[in-house]
Design a protein around this motif. Structure first.
Motif, PDB file in Angstrom:
ATOM      1  N   ALA B 153      62.408  27.607  68.503  1.00  0.00           N
ATOM      2  CA  ALA B 153      60.998  27.201  68.459  1.00  0.00           C
ATOM      3  C   ALA B 153      60.255  28.006  67.406  1.00  0.00           C
ATOM      4  O   ALA B 153      60.654  29.124  67.077  1.00  0.00           O
ATOM      5  CB  ALA B 153      60.335  27.419  69.823  1.00  0.00           C
ATOM      6  N   ALA B 154      59.186  27.411  66.892  1.00  0.00           N
ATOM      7  CA  ALA B 154      58.291  28.113  65.970  1.00  0.00           C
ATOM      8  C   ALA B 154      56.870  27.922  66.479  1.00  0.00           C
ATOM      9  O   ALA B 154      56.515  26.841  66.967  1.00  0.00           O
ATOM     10  CB  ALA B 154      58.425  27.540  64.557  1.00  0.00           C
ATOM     11  N   ARG B 155      56.078  28.983  66.395  1.00  0.00           N
ATOM     12  CA  ARG B 155      54.672  28.852  66.786  1.00  0.00           C
ATOM     13  C   ARG B 155      53.852  29.833  65.973  1.00  0.00           C
ATOM     14  O   ARG B 155      54.402  30.802  65.444  1.00  0.00           O
ATOM     15  CB  ARG B 155      54.497  29.102  68.282  1.00  0.00           C
ATOM     16  CG  ARG B 155      54.223  30.522  68.708  1.00  0.00           C
ATOM     17  CD  ARG B 155      53.940  30.618  70.190  1.00  0.00           C
ATOM     18  NE  ARG B 155      55.106  30.197  70.968  1.00  0.00           N
ATOM     19  CZ  ARG B 155      56.198  30.947  71.150  1.00  0.00           C
ATOM     20  NH1 ARG B 155      56.283  32.154  70.614  1.00  0.00           N
ATOM     21  NH2 ARG B 155      57.211  30.508  71.861  1.00  0.00           N
ATOM     22  N   GLY B 156      52.561  29.573  65.889  1.00  0.00           N
ATOM     23  CA  GLY B 156      51.755  30.544  65.177  1.00  0.00           C
ATOM     24  C   GLY B 156      50.370  30.087  64.857  1.00  0.00           C
ATOM     25  O   GLY B 156      49.920  29.008  65.292  1.00  0.00           O
ATOM     26  N   VAL B 157      49.698  30.926  64.102  1.00  0.00           N
ATOM     27  CA  VAL B 157      48.356  30.661  63.600  1.00  0.00           C
ATOM     28  C   VAL B 157      48.529  30.235  62.153  1.00  0.00           C
ATOM     29  O   VAL B 157      48.967  31.028  61.323  1.00  0.00           O
ATOM     30  CB  VAL B 157      47.487  31.939  63.694  1.00  0.00           C
ATOM     31  CG1 VAL B 157      46.156  31.736  62.980  1.00  0.00           C
ATOM     32  CG2 VAL B 157      47.281  32.333  65.151  1.00  0.00           C
ATOM     33  N   LEU B 158      48.211  28.980  61.872  1.00  0.00           N
ATOM     34  CA  LEU B 158      48.558  28.424  60.569  1.00  0.00           C
ATOM     35  C   LEU B 158      47.378  27.900  59.785  1.00  0.00           C
ATOM     36  O   LEU B 158      47.552  27.246  58.768  1.00  0.00           O
ATOM     37  CB  LEU B 158      49.620  27.325  60.755  1.00  0.00           C
ATOM     38  CG  LEU B 158      51.008  27.910  61.023  1.00  0.00           C
ATOM     39  CD1 LEU B 158      51.933  26.891  61.657  1.00  0.00           C
ATOM     40  CD2 LEU B 158      51.596  28.429  59.720  1.00  0.00           C
ATOM     41  N   LEU B 270      49.942  37.538  68.223  1.00  0.00           N
ATOM     42  CA  LEU B 270      49.378  36.273  67.733  1.00  0.00           C
ATOM     43  C   LEU B 270      47.885  36.369  67.403  1.00  0.00           C
ATOM     44  O   LEU B 270      47.355  35.472  66.734  1.00  0.00           O
ATOM     45  CB  LEU B 270      49.588  35.154  68.766  1.00  0.00           C
ATOM     46  CG  LEU B 270      50.999  34.557  68.845  1.00  0.00           C
ATOM     47  CD1 LEU B 270      51.082  33.579  70.017  1.00  0.00           C
ATOM     48  CD2 LEU B 270      51.396  33.866  67.547  1.00  0.00           C
ATOM     49  N   ALA B 271      47.219  37.415  67.858  1.00  0.00           N
ATOM     50  CA  ALA B 271      45.766  37.506  67.655  1.00  0.00           C
ATOM     51  C   ALA B 271      45.432  38.091  66.285  1.00  0.00           C
ATOM     52  O   ALA B 271      44.667  39.045  66.172  1.00  0.00           O
ATOM     53  CB  ALA B 271      45.142  38.330  68.779  1.00  0.00           C
ATOM     54  N   VAL B 272      45.989  37.511  65.226  1.00  0.00           N
ATOM     55  CA  VAL B 272      45.644  37.967  63.877  1.00  0.00           C
ATOM     56  C   VAL B 272      44.163  37.656  63.638  1.00  0.00           C
ATOM     57  O   VAL B 272      43.591  36.757  64.257  1.00  0.00           O
ATOM     58  CB  VAL B 272      46.522  37.299  62.798  1.00  0.00           C
ATOM     59  CG1 VAL B 272      47.948  37.808  62.886  1.00  0.00           C
ATOM     60  CG2 VAL B 272      46.460  35.788  62.876  1.00  0.00           C
ATOM     61  N   THR B 273      43.558  38.439  62.747  1.00  0.00           N
ATOM     62  CA  THR B 273      42.124  38.267  62.513  1.00  0.00           C
ATOM     63  C   THR B 273      41.858  37.731  61.106  1.00  0.00           C
ATOM     64  O   THR B 273      42.738  37.744  60.239  1.00  0.00           O
ATOM     65  CB  THR B 273      41.380  39.599  62.694  1.00  0.00           C
ATOM     66  OG1 THR B 273      41.994  40.568  61.846  1.00  0.00           O
ATOM     67  CG2 THR B 273      41.432  40.078  64.125  1.00  0.00           C
ATOM     68  N   GLY B 274      40.620  37.274  60.900  1.00  0.00           N
ATOM     69  CA  GLY B 274      40.213  36.770  59.591  1.00  0.00           C
ATOM     70  C   GLY B 274      41.069  35.582  59.171  1.00  0.00           C
ATOM     71  O   GLY B 274      41.446  34.759  60.005  1.00  0.00           O
ATOM     72  N   THR B 275      41.368  35.521  57.893  1.00  0.00           N
ATOM     73  CA  THR B 275      42.106  34.360  57.374  1.00  0.00           C
ATOM     74  C   THR B 275      43.622  34.550  57.414  1.00  0.00           C
ATOM     75  O   THR B 275      44.358  33.768  56.830  1.00  0.00           O
ATOM     76  CB  THR B 275      41.675  34.065  55.928  1.00  0.00           C
ATOM     77  OG1 THR B 275      41.935  35.217  55.141  1.00  0.00           O
ATOM     78  CG2 THR B 275      40.201  33.716  55.835  1.00  0.00           C
TER      79      THR B 275
END
Lengths: 313, 313
Positions: B153-158, B270-275
């Protein structure tokens, strides 16, 4: 590809066991006492059972086995310093007979990088070593993607044992000796933990990064290394009061290779917990790239080895 | 390699400007109104000045320019849905004349994956598209390293725009409309932000991941997509009380492709910030791999394009 695996510790065993799943065939398997060769494919389970029962996977001499038919040598014997033997001689035998080499053993890449590249230049075989830095994390592949000229620095947490100890000391307020014995009970730290806690293992990985980024020039003797043994619990408490924590950070920059305990933001990217590893690459045109995951373990490291084998197809 | 760049927006311009630094030569450059060809290397700065002054890099027809001499077509025109034109026709022209193709344009890979692969199978040229997922982040390269069979599986903030808005709403307690206009002032969100905030852009990237992991089968119509427009500030406050936050998470799993707002631990990976963008890959033998970095931007995306070009050498 026909794969010869030298070394039957956690990584070598996993490479042999997983090879078929990655479309490869093991035609030679060796440990420090003997080897087995089968051009039709070694029965890996049977060989590992023999090792369990008799102390070795087979009774052929390793030096004879290295002359057998195979396309890629996987060198997975324990990392040794200085002359990086016996790993280096295994690599030499393979390259001199124009086979490819994939290393999980850090010794030849960290301690004898120029010798290794010289052998490669004189051979039809290529050398890859993704598994030597960060276990399952595809760091060297990422550097290769961008091109070493487009990476200005690499830094990160590259030893899971040291990171486990620091994470536990921070989370539980326990002292170094207490957490070390807990880690030894869990199998996260070895009976003699010095390679990990004194920073040697992380330094070897950073030396390899330095060699890749700058086309050689480094060995362990060139690295400035400080471990985690002398960090008092009070230092972690003081750091926490300021929203920081301590991690064993290694780096390879144009200024050289350094490893030591550093303050990092406690919720920051570098503050990975447990046995996780992380590498940050500073790029010329794409900002900072972070790659994290399992930095050690048999199947994890074997997957990096088998990715290298696939690249050589 | 001789590189033909079609599309002179932020990414196409950066590819043309950085090509020499990555050892490549631009022999054709086209925008939507015209093209310039020079077998000895296009003067990129002069061409971009012409575009500034006259509205186009040159006065040759794009269709004629596609028949010029080059080794790799870089397709960097805007992503379009459905038939993915005119990008798809550019790709077809290149593959039918046995050139390689590197895509920054998501349309052909998300909307017409099988057509694209069919063209590739009938051509001596290969197709790569690292830049279409996660900008500078080498996600597709990592999947290729492990082999798609070894990623479950792949998941993320894209989508960086949506993530910027959610991060700011959380950090400052501001509402969606306020933060959106701030993002528009900063150039992080477009005048019409719907492609980003409704989840379409993230969904296209997840469709591409699904196609790569499962050898095709997906287009945008197959994705379940929910955006961030309707998230009230109160939902973020409630999440924060529980140590959580909300991110627009996309995923490609054996169950399909989905994008929507999800609760994630506020200090979690997963909680990356900004862009920032992040992708997590679940592997069969190496646990979870996290890769994060800049998911958009001209030079950042161009570096992914030029890494693909190098792979084709």
């Amino acid at each position: 590809m026909r794969v010869a695996v030298v070394g039957a510790g956690a990584v070598g065993r996993s490479v042999a066991e997983l090879a078929a799943d990655y479309g490869q065939e093991v035609t030679m398997l060796a440990d420090s006492r003997g080897a087995v060769v089968d051009a039709d494919g070694v029965d890996v389970a049977a060989a590992l059972s023999r090792k369990e029962a008799n102390g070795s996977v087979g009774d052929m001499e390793v030096s004879d086995a290295l002359a057998a038919e195979y396309d890629v040598l996987v060198e997975a014997t324990p990392t040794t310093l200085g002359d990086a033997e016996p790993g280096f001689s295994h690599v030499r035998a393979a390259l001199e007979s124009n086979r490819h080499v994939v290393l999980a053993n850090k010794g030849p890449v960290a301690e004898r990088y120029e010798d290794l590249r010289d052998l490669e230049h004189g051979s039809d075989g290529d050398v890859l070593f993704e598994a030597t830095v960060g276990g399952a994390i595809p760091v060297l592949s990422a550097i290769d993607d961008f091109g070493p000229d487009h990476i200005t620095a690499a830094r990160g947490v590259l030893n899971g044992t040291a990171n486990f100890i620091l994470s536990r000391m921070t989370a539980e307020g326990l002292d170094y000796d207490h957490v070390l014995s807990e880690a030894q009970d869990l199998g996260v730290a070895e009976a003699d933990p010095s390679f990990d806690v004194e920073g040697t293992d992380a330094a070897l990985k950073c030396v390899i990064l330095g060699n890749v980024l700058h086309d050689g020039g480094y060995s362990l003797a060139d690295a400035t290394v400080e471990g985690i043994r002398d960090i008092p619990g009070s230092a972690l408490e003081l750091a926490a009061e300021d929203g920081q924590t301590i991690r064993l950070i290694g780096e390879a920059t144009p200024d050289g290779v350094r490893v030591g305990p550093r303050l990092v933001p406690e919720n920051g990217t570098l503050a990975v917990t447990g046995t996780q590893n992380i590498v940050q690459l500073e790029t010329t045109h794409a900002g900072r790239l972070n790659i994290s995951g399992r930095g050690a373990g048999g199947p994890e490291t074997a997957s990096a080895v088998l990715s290298d084998v696939r690249r050589l197809e």
